[in-house]
Structure formats: structure tokens, C-alpha cells
Design a protein around this motif. Structure first.
Motif, PDB file in Angstrom:
ATOM      1  N   UNK A 122       3.381   1.017 -10.074  1.00 17.63           N
ATOM      2  CA  UNK A 122       2.355   1.372  -9.090  1.00 17.63           C
ATOM      3  C   UNK A 122       0.956   0.905  -9.490  1.00 17.63           C
ATOM      4  N   UNK A 123       0.325   0.118  -8.607  1.00 22.07           N
ATOM      5  CA  UNK A 123      -1.079  -0.226  -8.781  1.00 22.07           C
ATOM      6  C   UNK A 123      -1.930   0.957  -8.327  1.00 22.07           C
ATOM      7  N   UNK A 124      -3.117   1.120  -8.909  1.00 24.59           N
ATOM      8  CA  UNK A 124      -3.990   2.223  -8.507  1.00 24.59           C
ATOM      9  C   UNK A 124      -4.901   1.856  -7.349  1.00 24.59           C
ATOM     10  N   UNK A 125      -5.514   0.690  -7.405  1.00 25.70           N
ATOM     11  CA  UNK A 125      -6.508   0.304  -6.406  1.00 25.70           C
ATOM     12  C   UNK A 125      -5.874  -0.517  -5.288  1.00 25.70           C
ATOM     13  N   UNK A 126      -5.693   0.112  -4.135  1.00 22.95           N
ATOM     14  CA  UNK A 126      -5.176  -0.574  -2.953  1.00 22.95           C
ATOM     15  C   UNK A 126      -6.095  -0.208  -1.789  1.00 22.95           C
ATOM     16  N   UNK A 137      12.881  12.570  -8.907  1.00 19.86           N
ATOM     17  CA  UNK A 137      13.626  11.914  -9.978  1.00 19.86           C
ATOM     18  C   UNK A 137      13.214  10.450 -10.176  1.00 19.86           C
ATOM     19  N   UNK A 138      12.407   9.934  -9.274  1.00 21.28           N
ATOM     20  CA  UNK A 138      11.923   8.557  -9.413  1.00 21.28           C
ATOM     21  C   UNK A 138      10.694   8.547 -10.308  1.00 21.28           C
ATOM     22  N   UNK A 139      10.730   7.739 -11.343  1.00 18.89           N
ATOM     23  CA  UNK A 139       9.611   7.660 -12.276  1.00 18.89           C
ATOM     24  C   UNK A 139       8.543   6.708 -11.740  1.00 18.89           C
ATOM     25  N   UNK A 140       7.294   7.035 -12.012  1.00 13.90           N
ATOM     26  CA  UNK A 140       6.178   6.175 -11.612  1.00 13.90           C
ATOM     27  C   UNK A 140       5.478   5.672 -12.868  1.00 13.90           C
ATOM     28  N   UNK A 141       5.401   4.354 -12.986  1.00 16.71           N
ATOM     29  CA  UNK A 141       4.684   3.728 -14.096  1.00 16.71           C
ATOM     30  C   UNK A 141       3.444   3.059 -13.509  1.00 16.71           C
ATOM     31  N   UNK A 142       2.282   3.560 -13.884  1.00 11.75           N
ATOM     32  CA  UNK A 142       1.029   3.019 -13.370  1.00 11.75           C
ATOM     33  C   UNK A 142       0.707   1.702 -14.066  1.00 11.75           C
ATOM     34  N   UNK A 143       0.452   0.670 -13.258  1.00 10.89           N
ATOM     35  CA  UNK A 143       0.052  -0.632 -13.774  1.00 10.89           C
ATOM     36  C   UNK A 143      -1.310  -0.947 -13.167  1.00 10.89           C
ATOM     37  N   UNK A 144      -2.344  -1.000 -13.990  1.00 11.58           N
ATOM     38  CA  UNK A 144      -3.693  -1.099 -13.435  1.00 11.58           C
ATOM     39  C   UNK A 144      -4.635  -1.886 -14.322  1.00 11.58           C
ATOM     40  N   UNK A 171       0.846  -1.201   0.000  1.00 11.17           N
ATOM     41  CA  UNK A 171       0.000   0.000   0.000  1.00 11.17           C
ATOM     42  C   UNK A 171       0.876   1.245   0.000  1.00 11.17           C
ATOM     43  N   UNK A 172       0.234   2.418  -0.084  1.00  8.94           N
ATOM     44  CA  UNK A 172       0.948   3.657  -0.338  1.00  8.94           C
ATOM     45  C   UNK A 172       1.976   4.082   0.688  1.00  8.94           C
ATOM     46  N   UNK A 173       1.600   4.059   1.953  1.00  7.33           N
ATOM     47  CA  UNK A 173       2.536   4.506   2.984  1.00  7.33           C
ATOM     48  C   UNK A 173       3.792   3.641   2.992  1.00  7.33           C
ATOM     49  N   UNK A 174       3.590   2.334   2.864  1.00  8.27           N
ATOM     50  CA  UNK A 174       4.724   1.413   2.809  1.00  8.27           C
ATOM     51  C   UNK A 174       5.562   1.674   1.566  1.00  8.27           C
ATOM     52  N   UNK A 175       4.899   1.982   0.462  1.00 11.50           N
ATOM     53  CA  UNK A 175       5.612   2.250  -0.789  1.00 11.50           C
ATOM     54  C   UNK A 175       6.527   3.456  -0.664  1.00 11.50           C
ATOM     55  N   UNK A 176       6.031   4.509  -0.036  1.00 10.89           N
ATOM     56  CA  UNK A 176       6.837   5.725   0.125  1.00 10.89           C
ATOM     57  C   UNK A 176       8.039   5.450   1.020  1.00 10.89           C
TER      58      UNK A 176
END
Length: 219
Positions: free
Chosen positions: A53-57, A76-83, A35-40
Motif C-alpha cells: 500500500x502506497x500512502x499518498x494517493x 486476515x489480509x496483511x498490509x505492508x506500507x510502501x512509501x 486509489x483506496x476505493x478501488x483497492x478495497x
């Protein structure tokens, strides 16, 4: 090596992605998060090149809010949405919040690998359907006055539908039930349309709807 952080609330999905990506000689999975907090926190720790990054968590911070916060602390970190969501509103919001790309979980593995490499080179990546939709929106804006985002024409058909229902007094729950979508999706559409129209309050929204003739008082 392309250093990748996997963010998805399903452990099986993360495991499958890790096996797929780790088999590539130019990729390394440096961390996983549910989930998001853990991801950050994980991103701050391992400093990946790309966050997939998944959208629905549902059990924590979602992908959109996580993307926005992540881009603030690690620009500088790129985010690629995978959903799994093939929805233009998710697409537009993700790109607006700083995502470098958007790809569907149903896409072939080869396309996902190509997308990661593309984003790692500093480019943006959109799956073909998303590219077509963005071009369509751009051409529509040109057609209706040069791209003014504060116009009714800038709204998607779903946003127009929700605008009318909100103005008519329906709650988010009512709208979700009528349109057979989640309350969270209604809230997302509502927030997006109010941003596009530069509206701040519900009374502002009602006044706008009245001017556009969206209120049917005979119903």
C-alpha cells in the motif's frame, strides 16, 4: 504462493513492482489499484495475502484511511506500507491502524522482497530507521512516567510545534505555509496530537497550551 495486491497511484510504479515480484517463484501479483476505493473493491474480489500500500494517493482515498477500512472488512489480509515518507507520524499512524509493516520506496529490492516474505509469515516488519524511532518513543515514554499517551512529552517535536500554532489561532493553511508542509500533513499531525492528548475541541487544545506556557501573548 504469496498473493499480492499492488496499490499505488502511479502506473509506472505498479508496473515495475509487478515485474519485480512476479519474477519470484513464491509470489503472485493478483491485482492492482490506483486509489483506496478501488483497492478495497479489488481486495474483496481477489482476497490477497498482502496488500502493498502506497500512502499518498491524491486522487482518491489515501493509504492510511484505506488501511483502516481494509483491516475492518478483511482482517486476515496483511498490509505492508510502501512509501517515500520517512516520517515517524506516518509510521505510528499506519501501525496503529493495523498495518503489518512499513518500508521506504528507496529501500533496496532485496529488502522489499524480504519484508513481503516476513509479513506473509505473520510477522511485523519495519525498516531499520523506523525500528530505531519506535524504540526511541518507547524509551521516552518510560522515562516520562510509564507510557501515558495523554502527556505533552508523548508528542513529537513537530506535533508540539503545530500544537502551539493552532492554539495561537493560526489556520491549517497558515501553519502549512510557515512550516513548508502540506495542509494535509498539518491536519494529520493535528489529529494525531489531539488523540494523544485526549482532546476533543479547539478550546480544550488552547487551555492545554496555556497550562504548558505555549502561548506568547507579547508576540
Amino acid at each position: 504462493m504469496i498473493r499480492i495486491l499492488l496499490v499505488d497511484d502511479h502506473a509506472v510504479v505498479r508496473s515495475g513492482l509487478a515485474m519485480l515480484l512476479s519474477a519470484k517463484s513464491d509470489m503472485e501479483v493478483v491485482g492492482e489499484a490506483a486509489e483506496g476505493e478501488e483497492a478495497i473493491a479489488k481486495a474483496m474480489q481477489c482476497r490477497p495475502d498482502i496488500v502493498l500500500m502506497d500512502l499518498s494517493m491524491p486522487h482518491g482515498k489515501d493509504g492510511l484511511s484505506t488501511t483502516a477500512e481494509l483491516k475492518k472488512v478483511l482482517p486476515d489480509t496483511a498490509v505492508l506500507i510502501l512509501t517515500m515518507h520517512d516520517d515517524e507520524e506516518y509510521l505510528f499512524r499506519a501501525i496503529h491502524l493495523g498495518a503489518s509493516g512499513y518500508i521506504l520506496k528507496s529501500s533496496p529490492h532485496e529488502e522489499m522482497i524480504s519484508a513481503i516474505r516476513h509479513v506473509a509469515e505473520g510477522n511485523a516488519y519495519l525498516h531499520p530507521t523506523a525500528t530505531k524511532r519506535l524504540m526511541g518513543e518507547y524509551l521516552d515514554k518510560l522515562k516520562h512516567g510509564g507510557g501515558d499517551s495523554g502527556t505533552y512529552e508523548s508528542l513529537s517535536e513537530r506535533e508540539k510545534e503545530i500544537l502551539a500554532k493552532v492554539a495561537q489561532g493560526y489556520t491549517n493553511k497558515d501553519i502549512a505555509e510557515q512550516l513548508v508542509i502540506s495542509v494535509k500533513t498539518v491536519e494529520s499531525h493535528k489529529s494525531n496530537l489531539m488523540d494523544k492528548l485526549n482532546l476533543k475541541t479547539r478550546p480544550d487544545l488552547v487551555k492545554f497550551a496555556m497550562k504548558k506556557g505555549l502561548l506568547n501573548f507579547d508576540a
